[in-house]
Scaffold this active site. Sequence first.
Site, PDB file in Angstrom:
ATOM      1  N   SER A 208       0.832  -1.201   0.000  1.00  0.00           N
ATOM      2  CA  SER A 208       0.000   0.000   0.000  1.00  0.00           C
ATOM      3  C   SER A 208       0.874   1.261   0.000  1.00  0.00           C
ATOM      4  O   SER A 208       1.715   1.397  -0.882  1.00  0.00           O
ATOM      5  CB  SER A 208      -0.959  -0.061   1.198  1.00  0.00           C
ATOM      6  OG  SER A 208      -1.916   0.951   1.100  1.00  0.00           O
ATOM      7  N   ASP A 236       0.198  -4.217  -4.026  1.00  0.00           N
ATOM      8  CA  ASP A 236      -0.916  -3.305  -4.295  1.00  0.00           C
ATOM      9  C   ASP A 236      -0.610  -1.857  -3.878  1.00  0.00           C
ATOM     10  O   ASP A 236      -1.256  -1.305  -2.972  1.00  0.00           O
ATOM     11  CB  ASP A 236      -2.217  -3.797  -3.621  1.00  0.00           C
ATOM     12  CG  ASP A 236      -3.447  -3.374  -4.436  1.00  0.00           C
ATOM     13  OD1 ASP A 236      -3.343  -3.298  -5.677  1.00  0.00           O
ATOM     14  OD2 ASP A 236      -4.510  -3.115  -3.839  1.00  0.00           O
ATOM     15  N   HIS A 296      -7.602  -5.134  -1.257  1.00  0.00           N
ATOM     16  CA  HIS A 296      -6.318  -4.440  -1.074  1.00  0.00           C
ATOM     17  C   HIS A 296      -5.394  -5.281  -0.177  1.00  0.00           C
ATOM     18  O   HIS A 296      -4.190  -5.347  -0.398  1.00  0.00           O
ATOM     19  CB  HIS A 296      -6.609  -3.084  -0.437  1.00  0.00           C
ATOM     20  CG  HIS A 296      -5.464  -2.122  -0.398  1.00  0.00           C
ATOM     21  ND1 HIS A 296      -4.644  -1.876  -1.485  1.00  0.00           N
ATOM     22  CD2 HIS A 296      -5.011  -1.314   0.593  1.00  0.00           C
ATOM     23  CE1 HIS A 296      -3.740  -0.970  -1.137  1.00  0.00           C
ATOM     24  NE2 HIS A 296      -3.938  -0.623   0.118  1.00  0.00           N
TER      25      HIS A 296
END
Length: 380
Positions: A208, A236, A296
């Site tokens: 992230s 991601d 996610h």
Amino acid sequence: MTCSPVRLNTFTLLLLLFNTGTEAGLINIFAGAINIAARVVTTLTPSSGIFSYTANKLIGYSLTTVAGIVDKICTIGLRIKRHIWWSEVDLTHIKFQLRTACSKYTYSLRDAWKLLNNSDFHPSRKVVIMVSGWTQTVNHSDTIDKMAKVFNCRGDVNFLALDMDQYLNTFYIWAVQNTDSIALGLAQGLTMLKEVIPIKNIQLIGHSLGAHIVGHAGRYFTERTGEKLPYITGLDPAKTCLAAEQRIGRDDAHRVEILHTNPGVLGIAEPLGHIDLYASFLRPYANGCRDVVCSHMRAVDYYVEFLYPGNKSGFLAKRCASWEHLRAEQCTGKNYAMGNIDFRVRGEIFALDLNPRSPFGRDSLSKYGSRRWDCGLCQR
Ligand SMILES: *[C@@H]1O[C@H](CO)[C@@H](O)[C@H](O)[C@H]1NC(C)=O
Ligand SMILES: *[C@@H]1O[C@H](CO)[C@@H](O)[C@H](O)[C@H]1NC(C)=O
Ligand SMILES: *[C@@H]1O[C@H](CO)[C@@H](O)[C@H](O)[C@H]1NC(C)=O
């Protein structure tokens, strides 16, 4: 306050669209974006673009579209810094945490060489440094716990987590603002680590916002030393509020691999690395997920499962001839085991084919069995 209906409607709508009730934190991302948008609305003239983002215009648009709009609002907000209190990052608060199955040892970035005095540190092994995403502190992070467990199960690397104190455990907008300074700190730490560990032995992994931190750290490291890190993995990489120049990219290391699980919503859809793996093509939800947070987080779950000894070959990647082929979900190229893709390729796109539930790898079940569930946990 003539603009408050706009604010309220947009805000409510975004919450409805994005808050699936699984993570209160997600609300904050958009609350953060919208709060800033609200400040912008009160300072800009009505003729400026922000007024076109009214609630009724958002109705009926896809998640991806709305995520894009939040991004725009956010970018405008970030430009208007004078209204916002920005915290400064104090680099002495950022540390490496060496994790073994039973212990956690903390070293300030400056004292990284002291690792060599620790008998739990094995200088001949590779070093993996993990940077988590937003709202994760080093001792309260599922992501870091899962990664530490798998690497301690393998027993072939020294696993370090970046301890960023409270710098990412804050309002999302502030966290984004801190990524640059944290990356600079990490690059300084790497420069010192380089004196005691061959640089070729270091892999950085980030999830992230953490993906952009490791990417940026790679860039700063190259600026300072003229050398490139060998290997960076971005799980991601976060999309929300990130400007193009803040993103992880292909120049950040010799091998940059990216795993996309929530493209276009919380994660970036566009290819960023030498190798970009798409877990569910360009669909906003990962296979088996019904919300964006699950999707996610899947990047971490997939990668962790992939790392367990024996699970590697279950992750098959098919080469996509182009972005259009990925979009059309027609990737019919050769099959590669995820870990065996040749990194000399540049800008290749691959589609993974995974199960909706763990075990995610298509063959992981049959390969597994022999290992105990507590592998990598403290056995004392
Ligand atoms: C590390 O070990 C060396 C030699 O045993 C010792 O001289 C040094 O003080 C130690 N450093 C730290 C930071 O413990
Ligand atoms: C994390 O836990 C370790 C040991 O349990 C402790 O020494 C360290 O100070 C903690 N770090 C933070 C940031 O709370
Ligand atoms: C391999 O992956 C499966 C599915 O997640 C998991 O159940 C199994 O525990 C993994 N292997 C090891 C050694 O943990």
